[in-house]
Scaffold this motif. Structure first.
Motif, PDB file in Angstrom:
ATOM      1  N   UNK A   1       0.601  -0.796  -0.003  1.00  0.00           N
ATOM      2  CA  UNK A   1      -0.409  -0.058  -0.008  1.00  0.00           C
ATOM      3  C   UNK A   1       0.646   0.961   0.035  1.00  0.00           C
ATOM      4  N   UNK A   2       0.204   2.145  -0.960  1.00  0.00           N
ATOM      5  CA  UNK A   2       0.865   3.247  -0.568  1.00  0.00           C
ATOM      6  C   UNK A   2       0.383   4.522   0.207  1.00  0.00           C
ATOM      7  N   UNK A   3       0.794   5.209   0.779  1.00  0.00           N
ATOM      8  CA  UNK A   3       0.503   6.233   1.775  1.00  0.00           C
ATOM      9  C   UNK A   3       0.886   8.114   0.757  1.00  0.00           C
ATOM     10  N   UNK A   4      -0.547   8.119   0.855  1.00  0.00           N
ATOM     11  CA  UNK A   4       0.306  10.476   0.468  1.00  0.00           C
ATOM     12  C   UNK A   4      -0.558  10.927   1.012  1.00  0.00           C
ATOM     13  N   UNK A   5       0.850  11.481   1.738  1.00  0.00           N
ATOM     14  CA  UNK A   5       0.566  12.117   2.665  1.00  0.00           C
ATOM     15  C   UNK A   5       1.198  14.269   2.456  1.00  0.00           C
ATOM     16  N   UNK A   6      -0.319  15.264   3.145  1.00  0.00           N
ATOM     17  CA  UNK A   6      -0.347  16.395   2.653  1.00  0.00           C
ATOM     18  C   UNK A   6      -0.252  17.224   4.077  1.00  0.00           C
ATOM     19  N   UNK A   7       1.006  17.399   3.991  1.00  0.00           N
ATOM     20  CA  UNK A   7       1.397  18.266   5.141  1.00  0.00           C
ATOM     21  C   UNK A   7       0.737  19.720   5.222  1.00  0.00           C
ATOM     22  N   UNK A   8       0.268  20.359   6.032  1.00  0.00           N
ATOM     23  CA  UNK A   8      -0.168  21.640   5.906  1.00  0.00           C
ATOM     24  C   UNK A   8       0.441  22.587   6.908  1.00  0.00           C
ATOM     25  N   UNK A  49       5.739  27.136  13.662  1.00  0.00           N
ATOM     26  CA  UNK A  49       5.858  28.104  13.050  1.00  0.00           C
ATOM     27  C   UNK A  49       5.216  29.024  14.034  1.00  0.00           C
ATOM     28  N   UNK A  50       5.882  30.028  14.478  1.00  0.00           N
ATOM     29  CA  UNK A  50       4.861  30.063  15.519  1.00  0.00           C
ATOM     30  C   UNK A  50       3.632  31.461  14.945  1.00  0.00           C
ATOM     31  N   UNK A  51       2.215  31.246  15.994  1.00  0.00           N
ATOM     32  CA  UNK A  51       0.993  31.873  15.442  1.00  0.00           C
ATOM     33  C   UNK A  51       0.743  31.061  13.601  1.00  0.00           C
ATOM     34  N   UNK A  52       0.982  29.573  13.589  1.00  0.00           N
ATOM     35  CA  UNK A  52       1.036  28.396  13.011  1.00  0.00           C
ATOM     36  C   UNK A  52       0.731  27.739  13.581  1.00  0.00           C
ATOM     37  N   UNK A  53      -0.520  26.634  13.011  1.00  0.00           N
ATOM     38  CA  UNK A  53      -0.801  25.246  13.347  1.00  0.00           C
ATOM     39  C   UNK A  53       0.083  24.174  11.740  1.00  0.00           C
ATOM     40  N   UNK A  54       0.336  23.171  11.858  1.00  0.00           N
ATOM     41  CA  UNK A  54       0.632  22.103  11.252  1.00  0.00           C
ATOM     42  C   UNK A  54      -0.450  20.831  11.133  1.00  0.00           C
ATOM     43  N   UNK A  55      -1.240  20.626  10.317  1.00  0.00           N
ATOM     44  CA  UNK A  55      -2.441  19.122   9.722  1.00  0.00           C
ATOM     45  C   UNK A  55      -1.574  18.218   8.938  1.00  0.00           C
ATOM     46  N   UNK A  56      -1.203  17.247   9.177  1.00  0.00           N
ATOM     47  CA  UNK A  56      -1.552  16.202   8.173  1.00  0.00           C
ATOM     48  C   UNK A  56      -2.624  15.791   7.621  1.00  0.00           C
ATOM     49  N   UNK A  57      -3.207  15.368   6.894  1.00  0.00           N
ATOM     50  CA  UNK A  57      -3.882  14.332   6.010  1.00  0.00           C
ATOM     51  C   UNK A  57      -3.166  13.853   4.950  1.00  0.00           C
ATOM     52  N   UNK A  58      -3.808  12.327   5.116  1.00  0.00           N
ATOM     53  CA  UNK A  58      -3.601  11.303   4.748  1.00  0.00           C
ATOM     54  C   UNK A  58      -4.800  10.141   3.667  1.00  0.00           C
ATOM     55  N   UNK A  59      -3.824   9.387   2.252  1.00  0.00           N
ATOM     56  CA  UNK A  59      -5.250   8.342   2.186  1.00  0.00           C
ATOM     57  C   UNK A  59      -4.324   6.844   1.753  1.00  0.00           C
ATOM     58  N   UNK A  60      -4.568   6.403   1.809  1.00  0.00           N
ATOM     59  CA  UNK A  60      -4.001   4.943   1.324  1.00  0.00           C
ATOM     60  C   UNK A  60      -4.541   5.205  -0.052  1.00  0.00           C
ATOM     61  N   UNK A  61      -3.647   4.466  -0.913  1.00  0.00           N
ATOM     62  CA  UNK A  61      -4.087   3.940  -2.265  1.00  0.00           C
ATOM     63  C   UNK A  61      -2.829   2.400  -2.904  1.00  0.00           C
ATOM     64  N   UNK A  62      -3.176   2.233  -4.422  1.00  0.00           N
ATOM     65  CA  UNK A  62      -2.622   0.374  -4.811  1.00  0.00           C
ATOM     66  C   UNK A  62      -1.241   0.869  -5.133  1.00  0.00           C
TER      67      UNK A  62
END
Length: 102
Positions: A1-8, A49-62
């Motif tokens: 399985x491949x995980x595609x993760x986007x960090x914001x 970074x000050x005054x910023x929050x970070x999030x990760x959104x991930x999905x799986x694909x074949x």
């Protein structure tokens, strides 16, 4: 399985609206593509970074090919939507990972 993760990285002033956008638009649209599955949404606990929050959104694909197809097509349209909505207040980068057995 491949995980595609986007960090914001998002300014705290838009954090609530950003999270709503992820839940109401990004994840449903990504899943509707039929390429991705098993969404995950996490807050990153280290402050980058000050005054910023970070999030990760991930999905799986074949396959990596499916991940690249989604990222460069449907994903690009979603990221453009993000930029249109939030401008430079929300930045991102994506990572492809090959899930390994323990």
């Amino acid at each position: 399985m491949i995980i595609i993760n986007t960090t914001f990285h998002v300014e705290r002033s838009i954090e609530n609206n950003f999270c709503k956008w992820v839940r109401d638009e990004y994840v449903p649209s990504a899943l509707a593509s039929g390429i991705l599955s098993e969404p995950g949404f996490s807050r990153i606990l280290i402050e980058v970074q000050e005054d910023c929050s970070s999030f990760a959104v991930s999905f799986k694909t074949e396959s990596i090919e499916d991940a690249v197809t989604w990222h460069d097509g449907h994903g690009a349209a979603l990221r453009q939507s993000l930029h249109t909505k939030f401008g430079e207040k929300a930045l991102f980068f994506s990572t492809y990972m090959d899930e390994q057995p323990l």
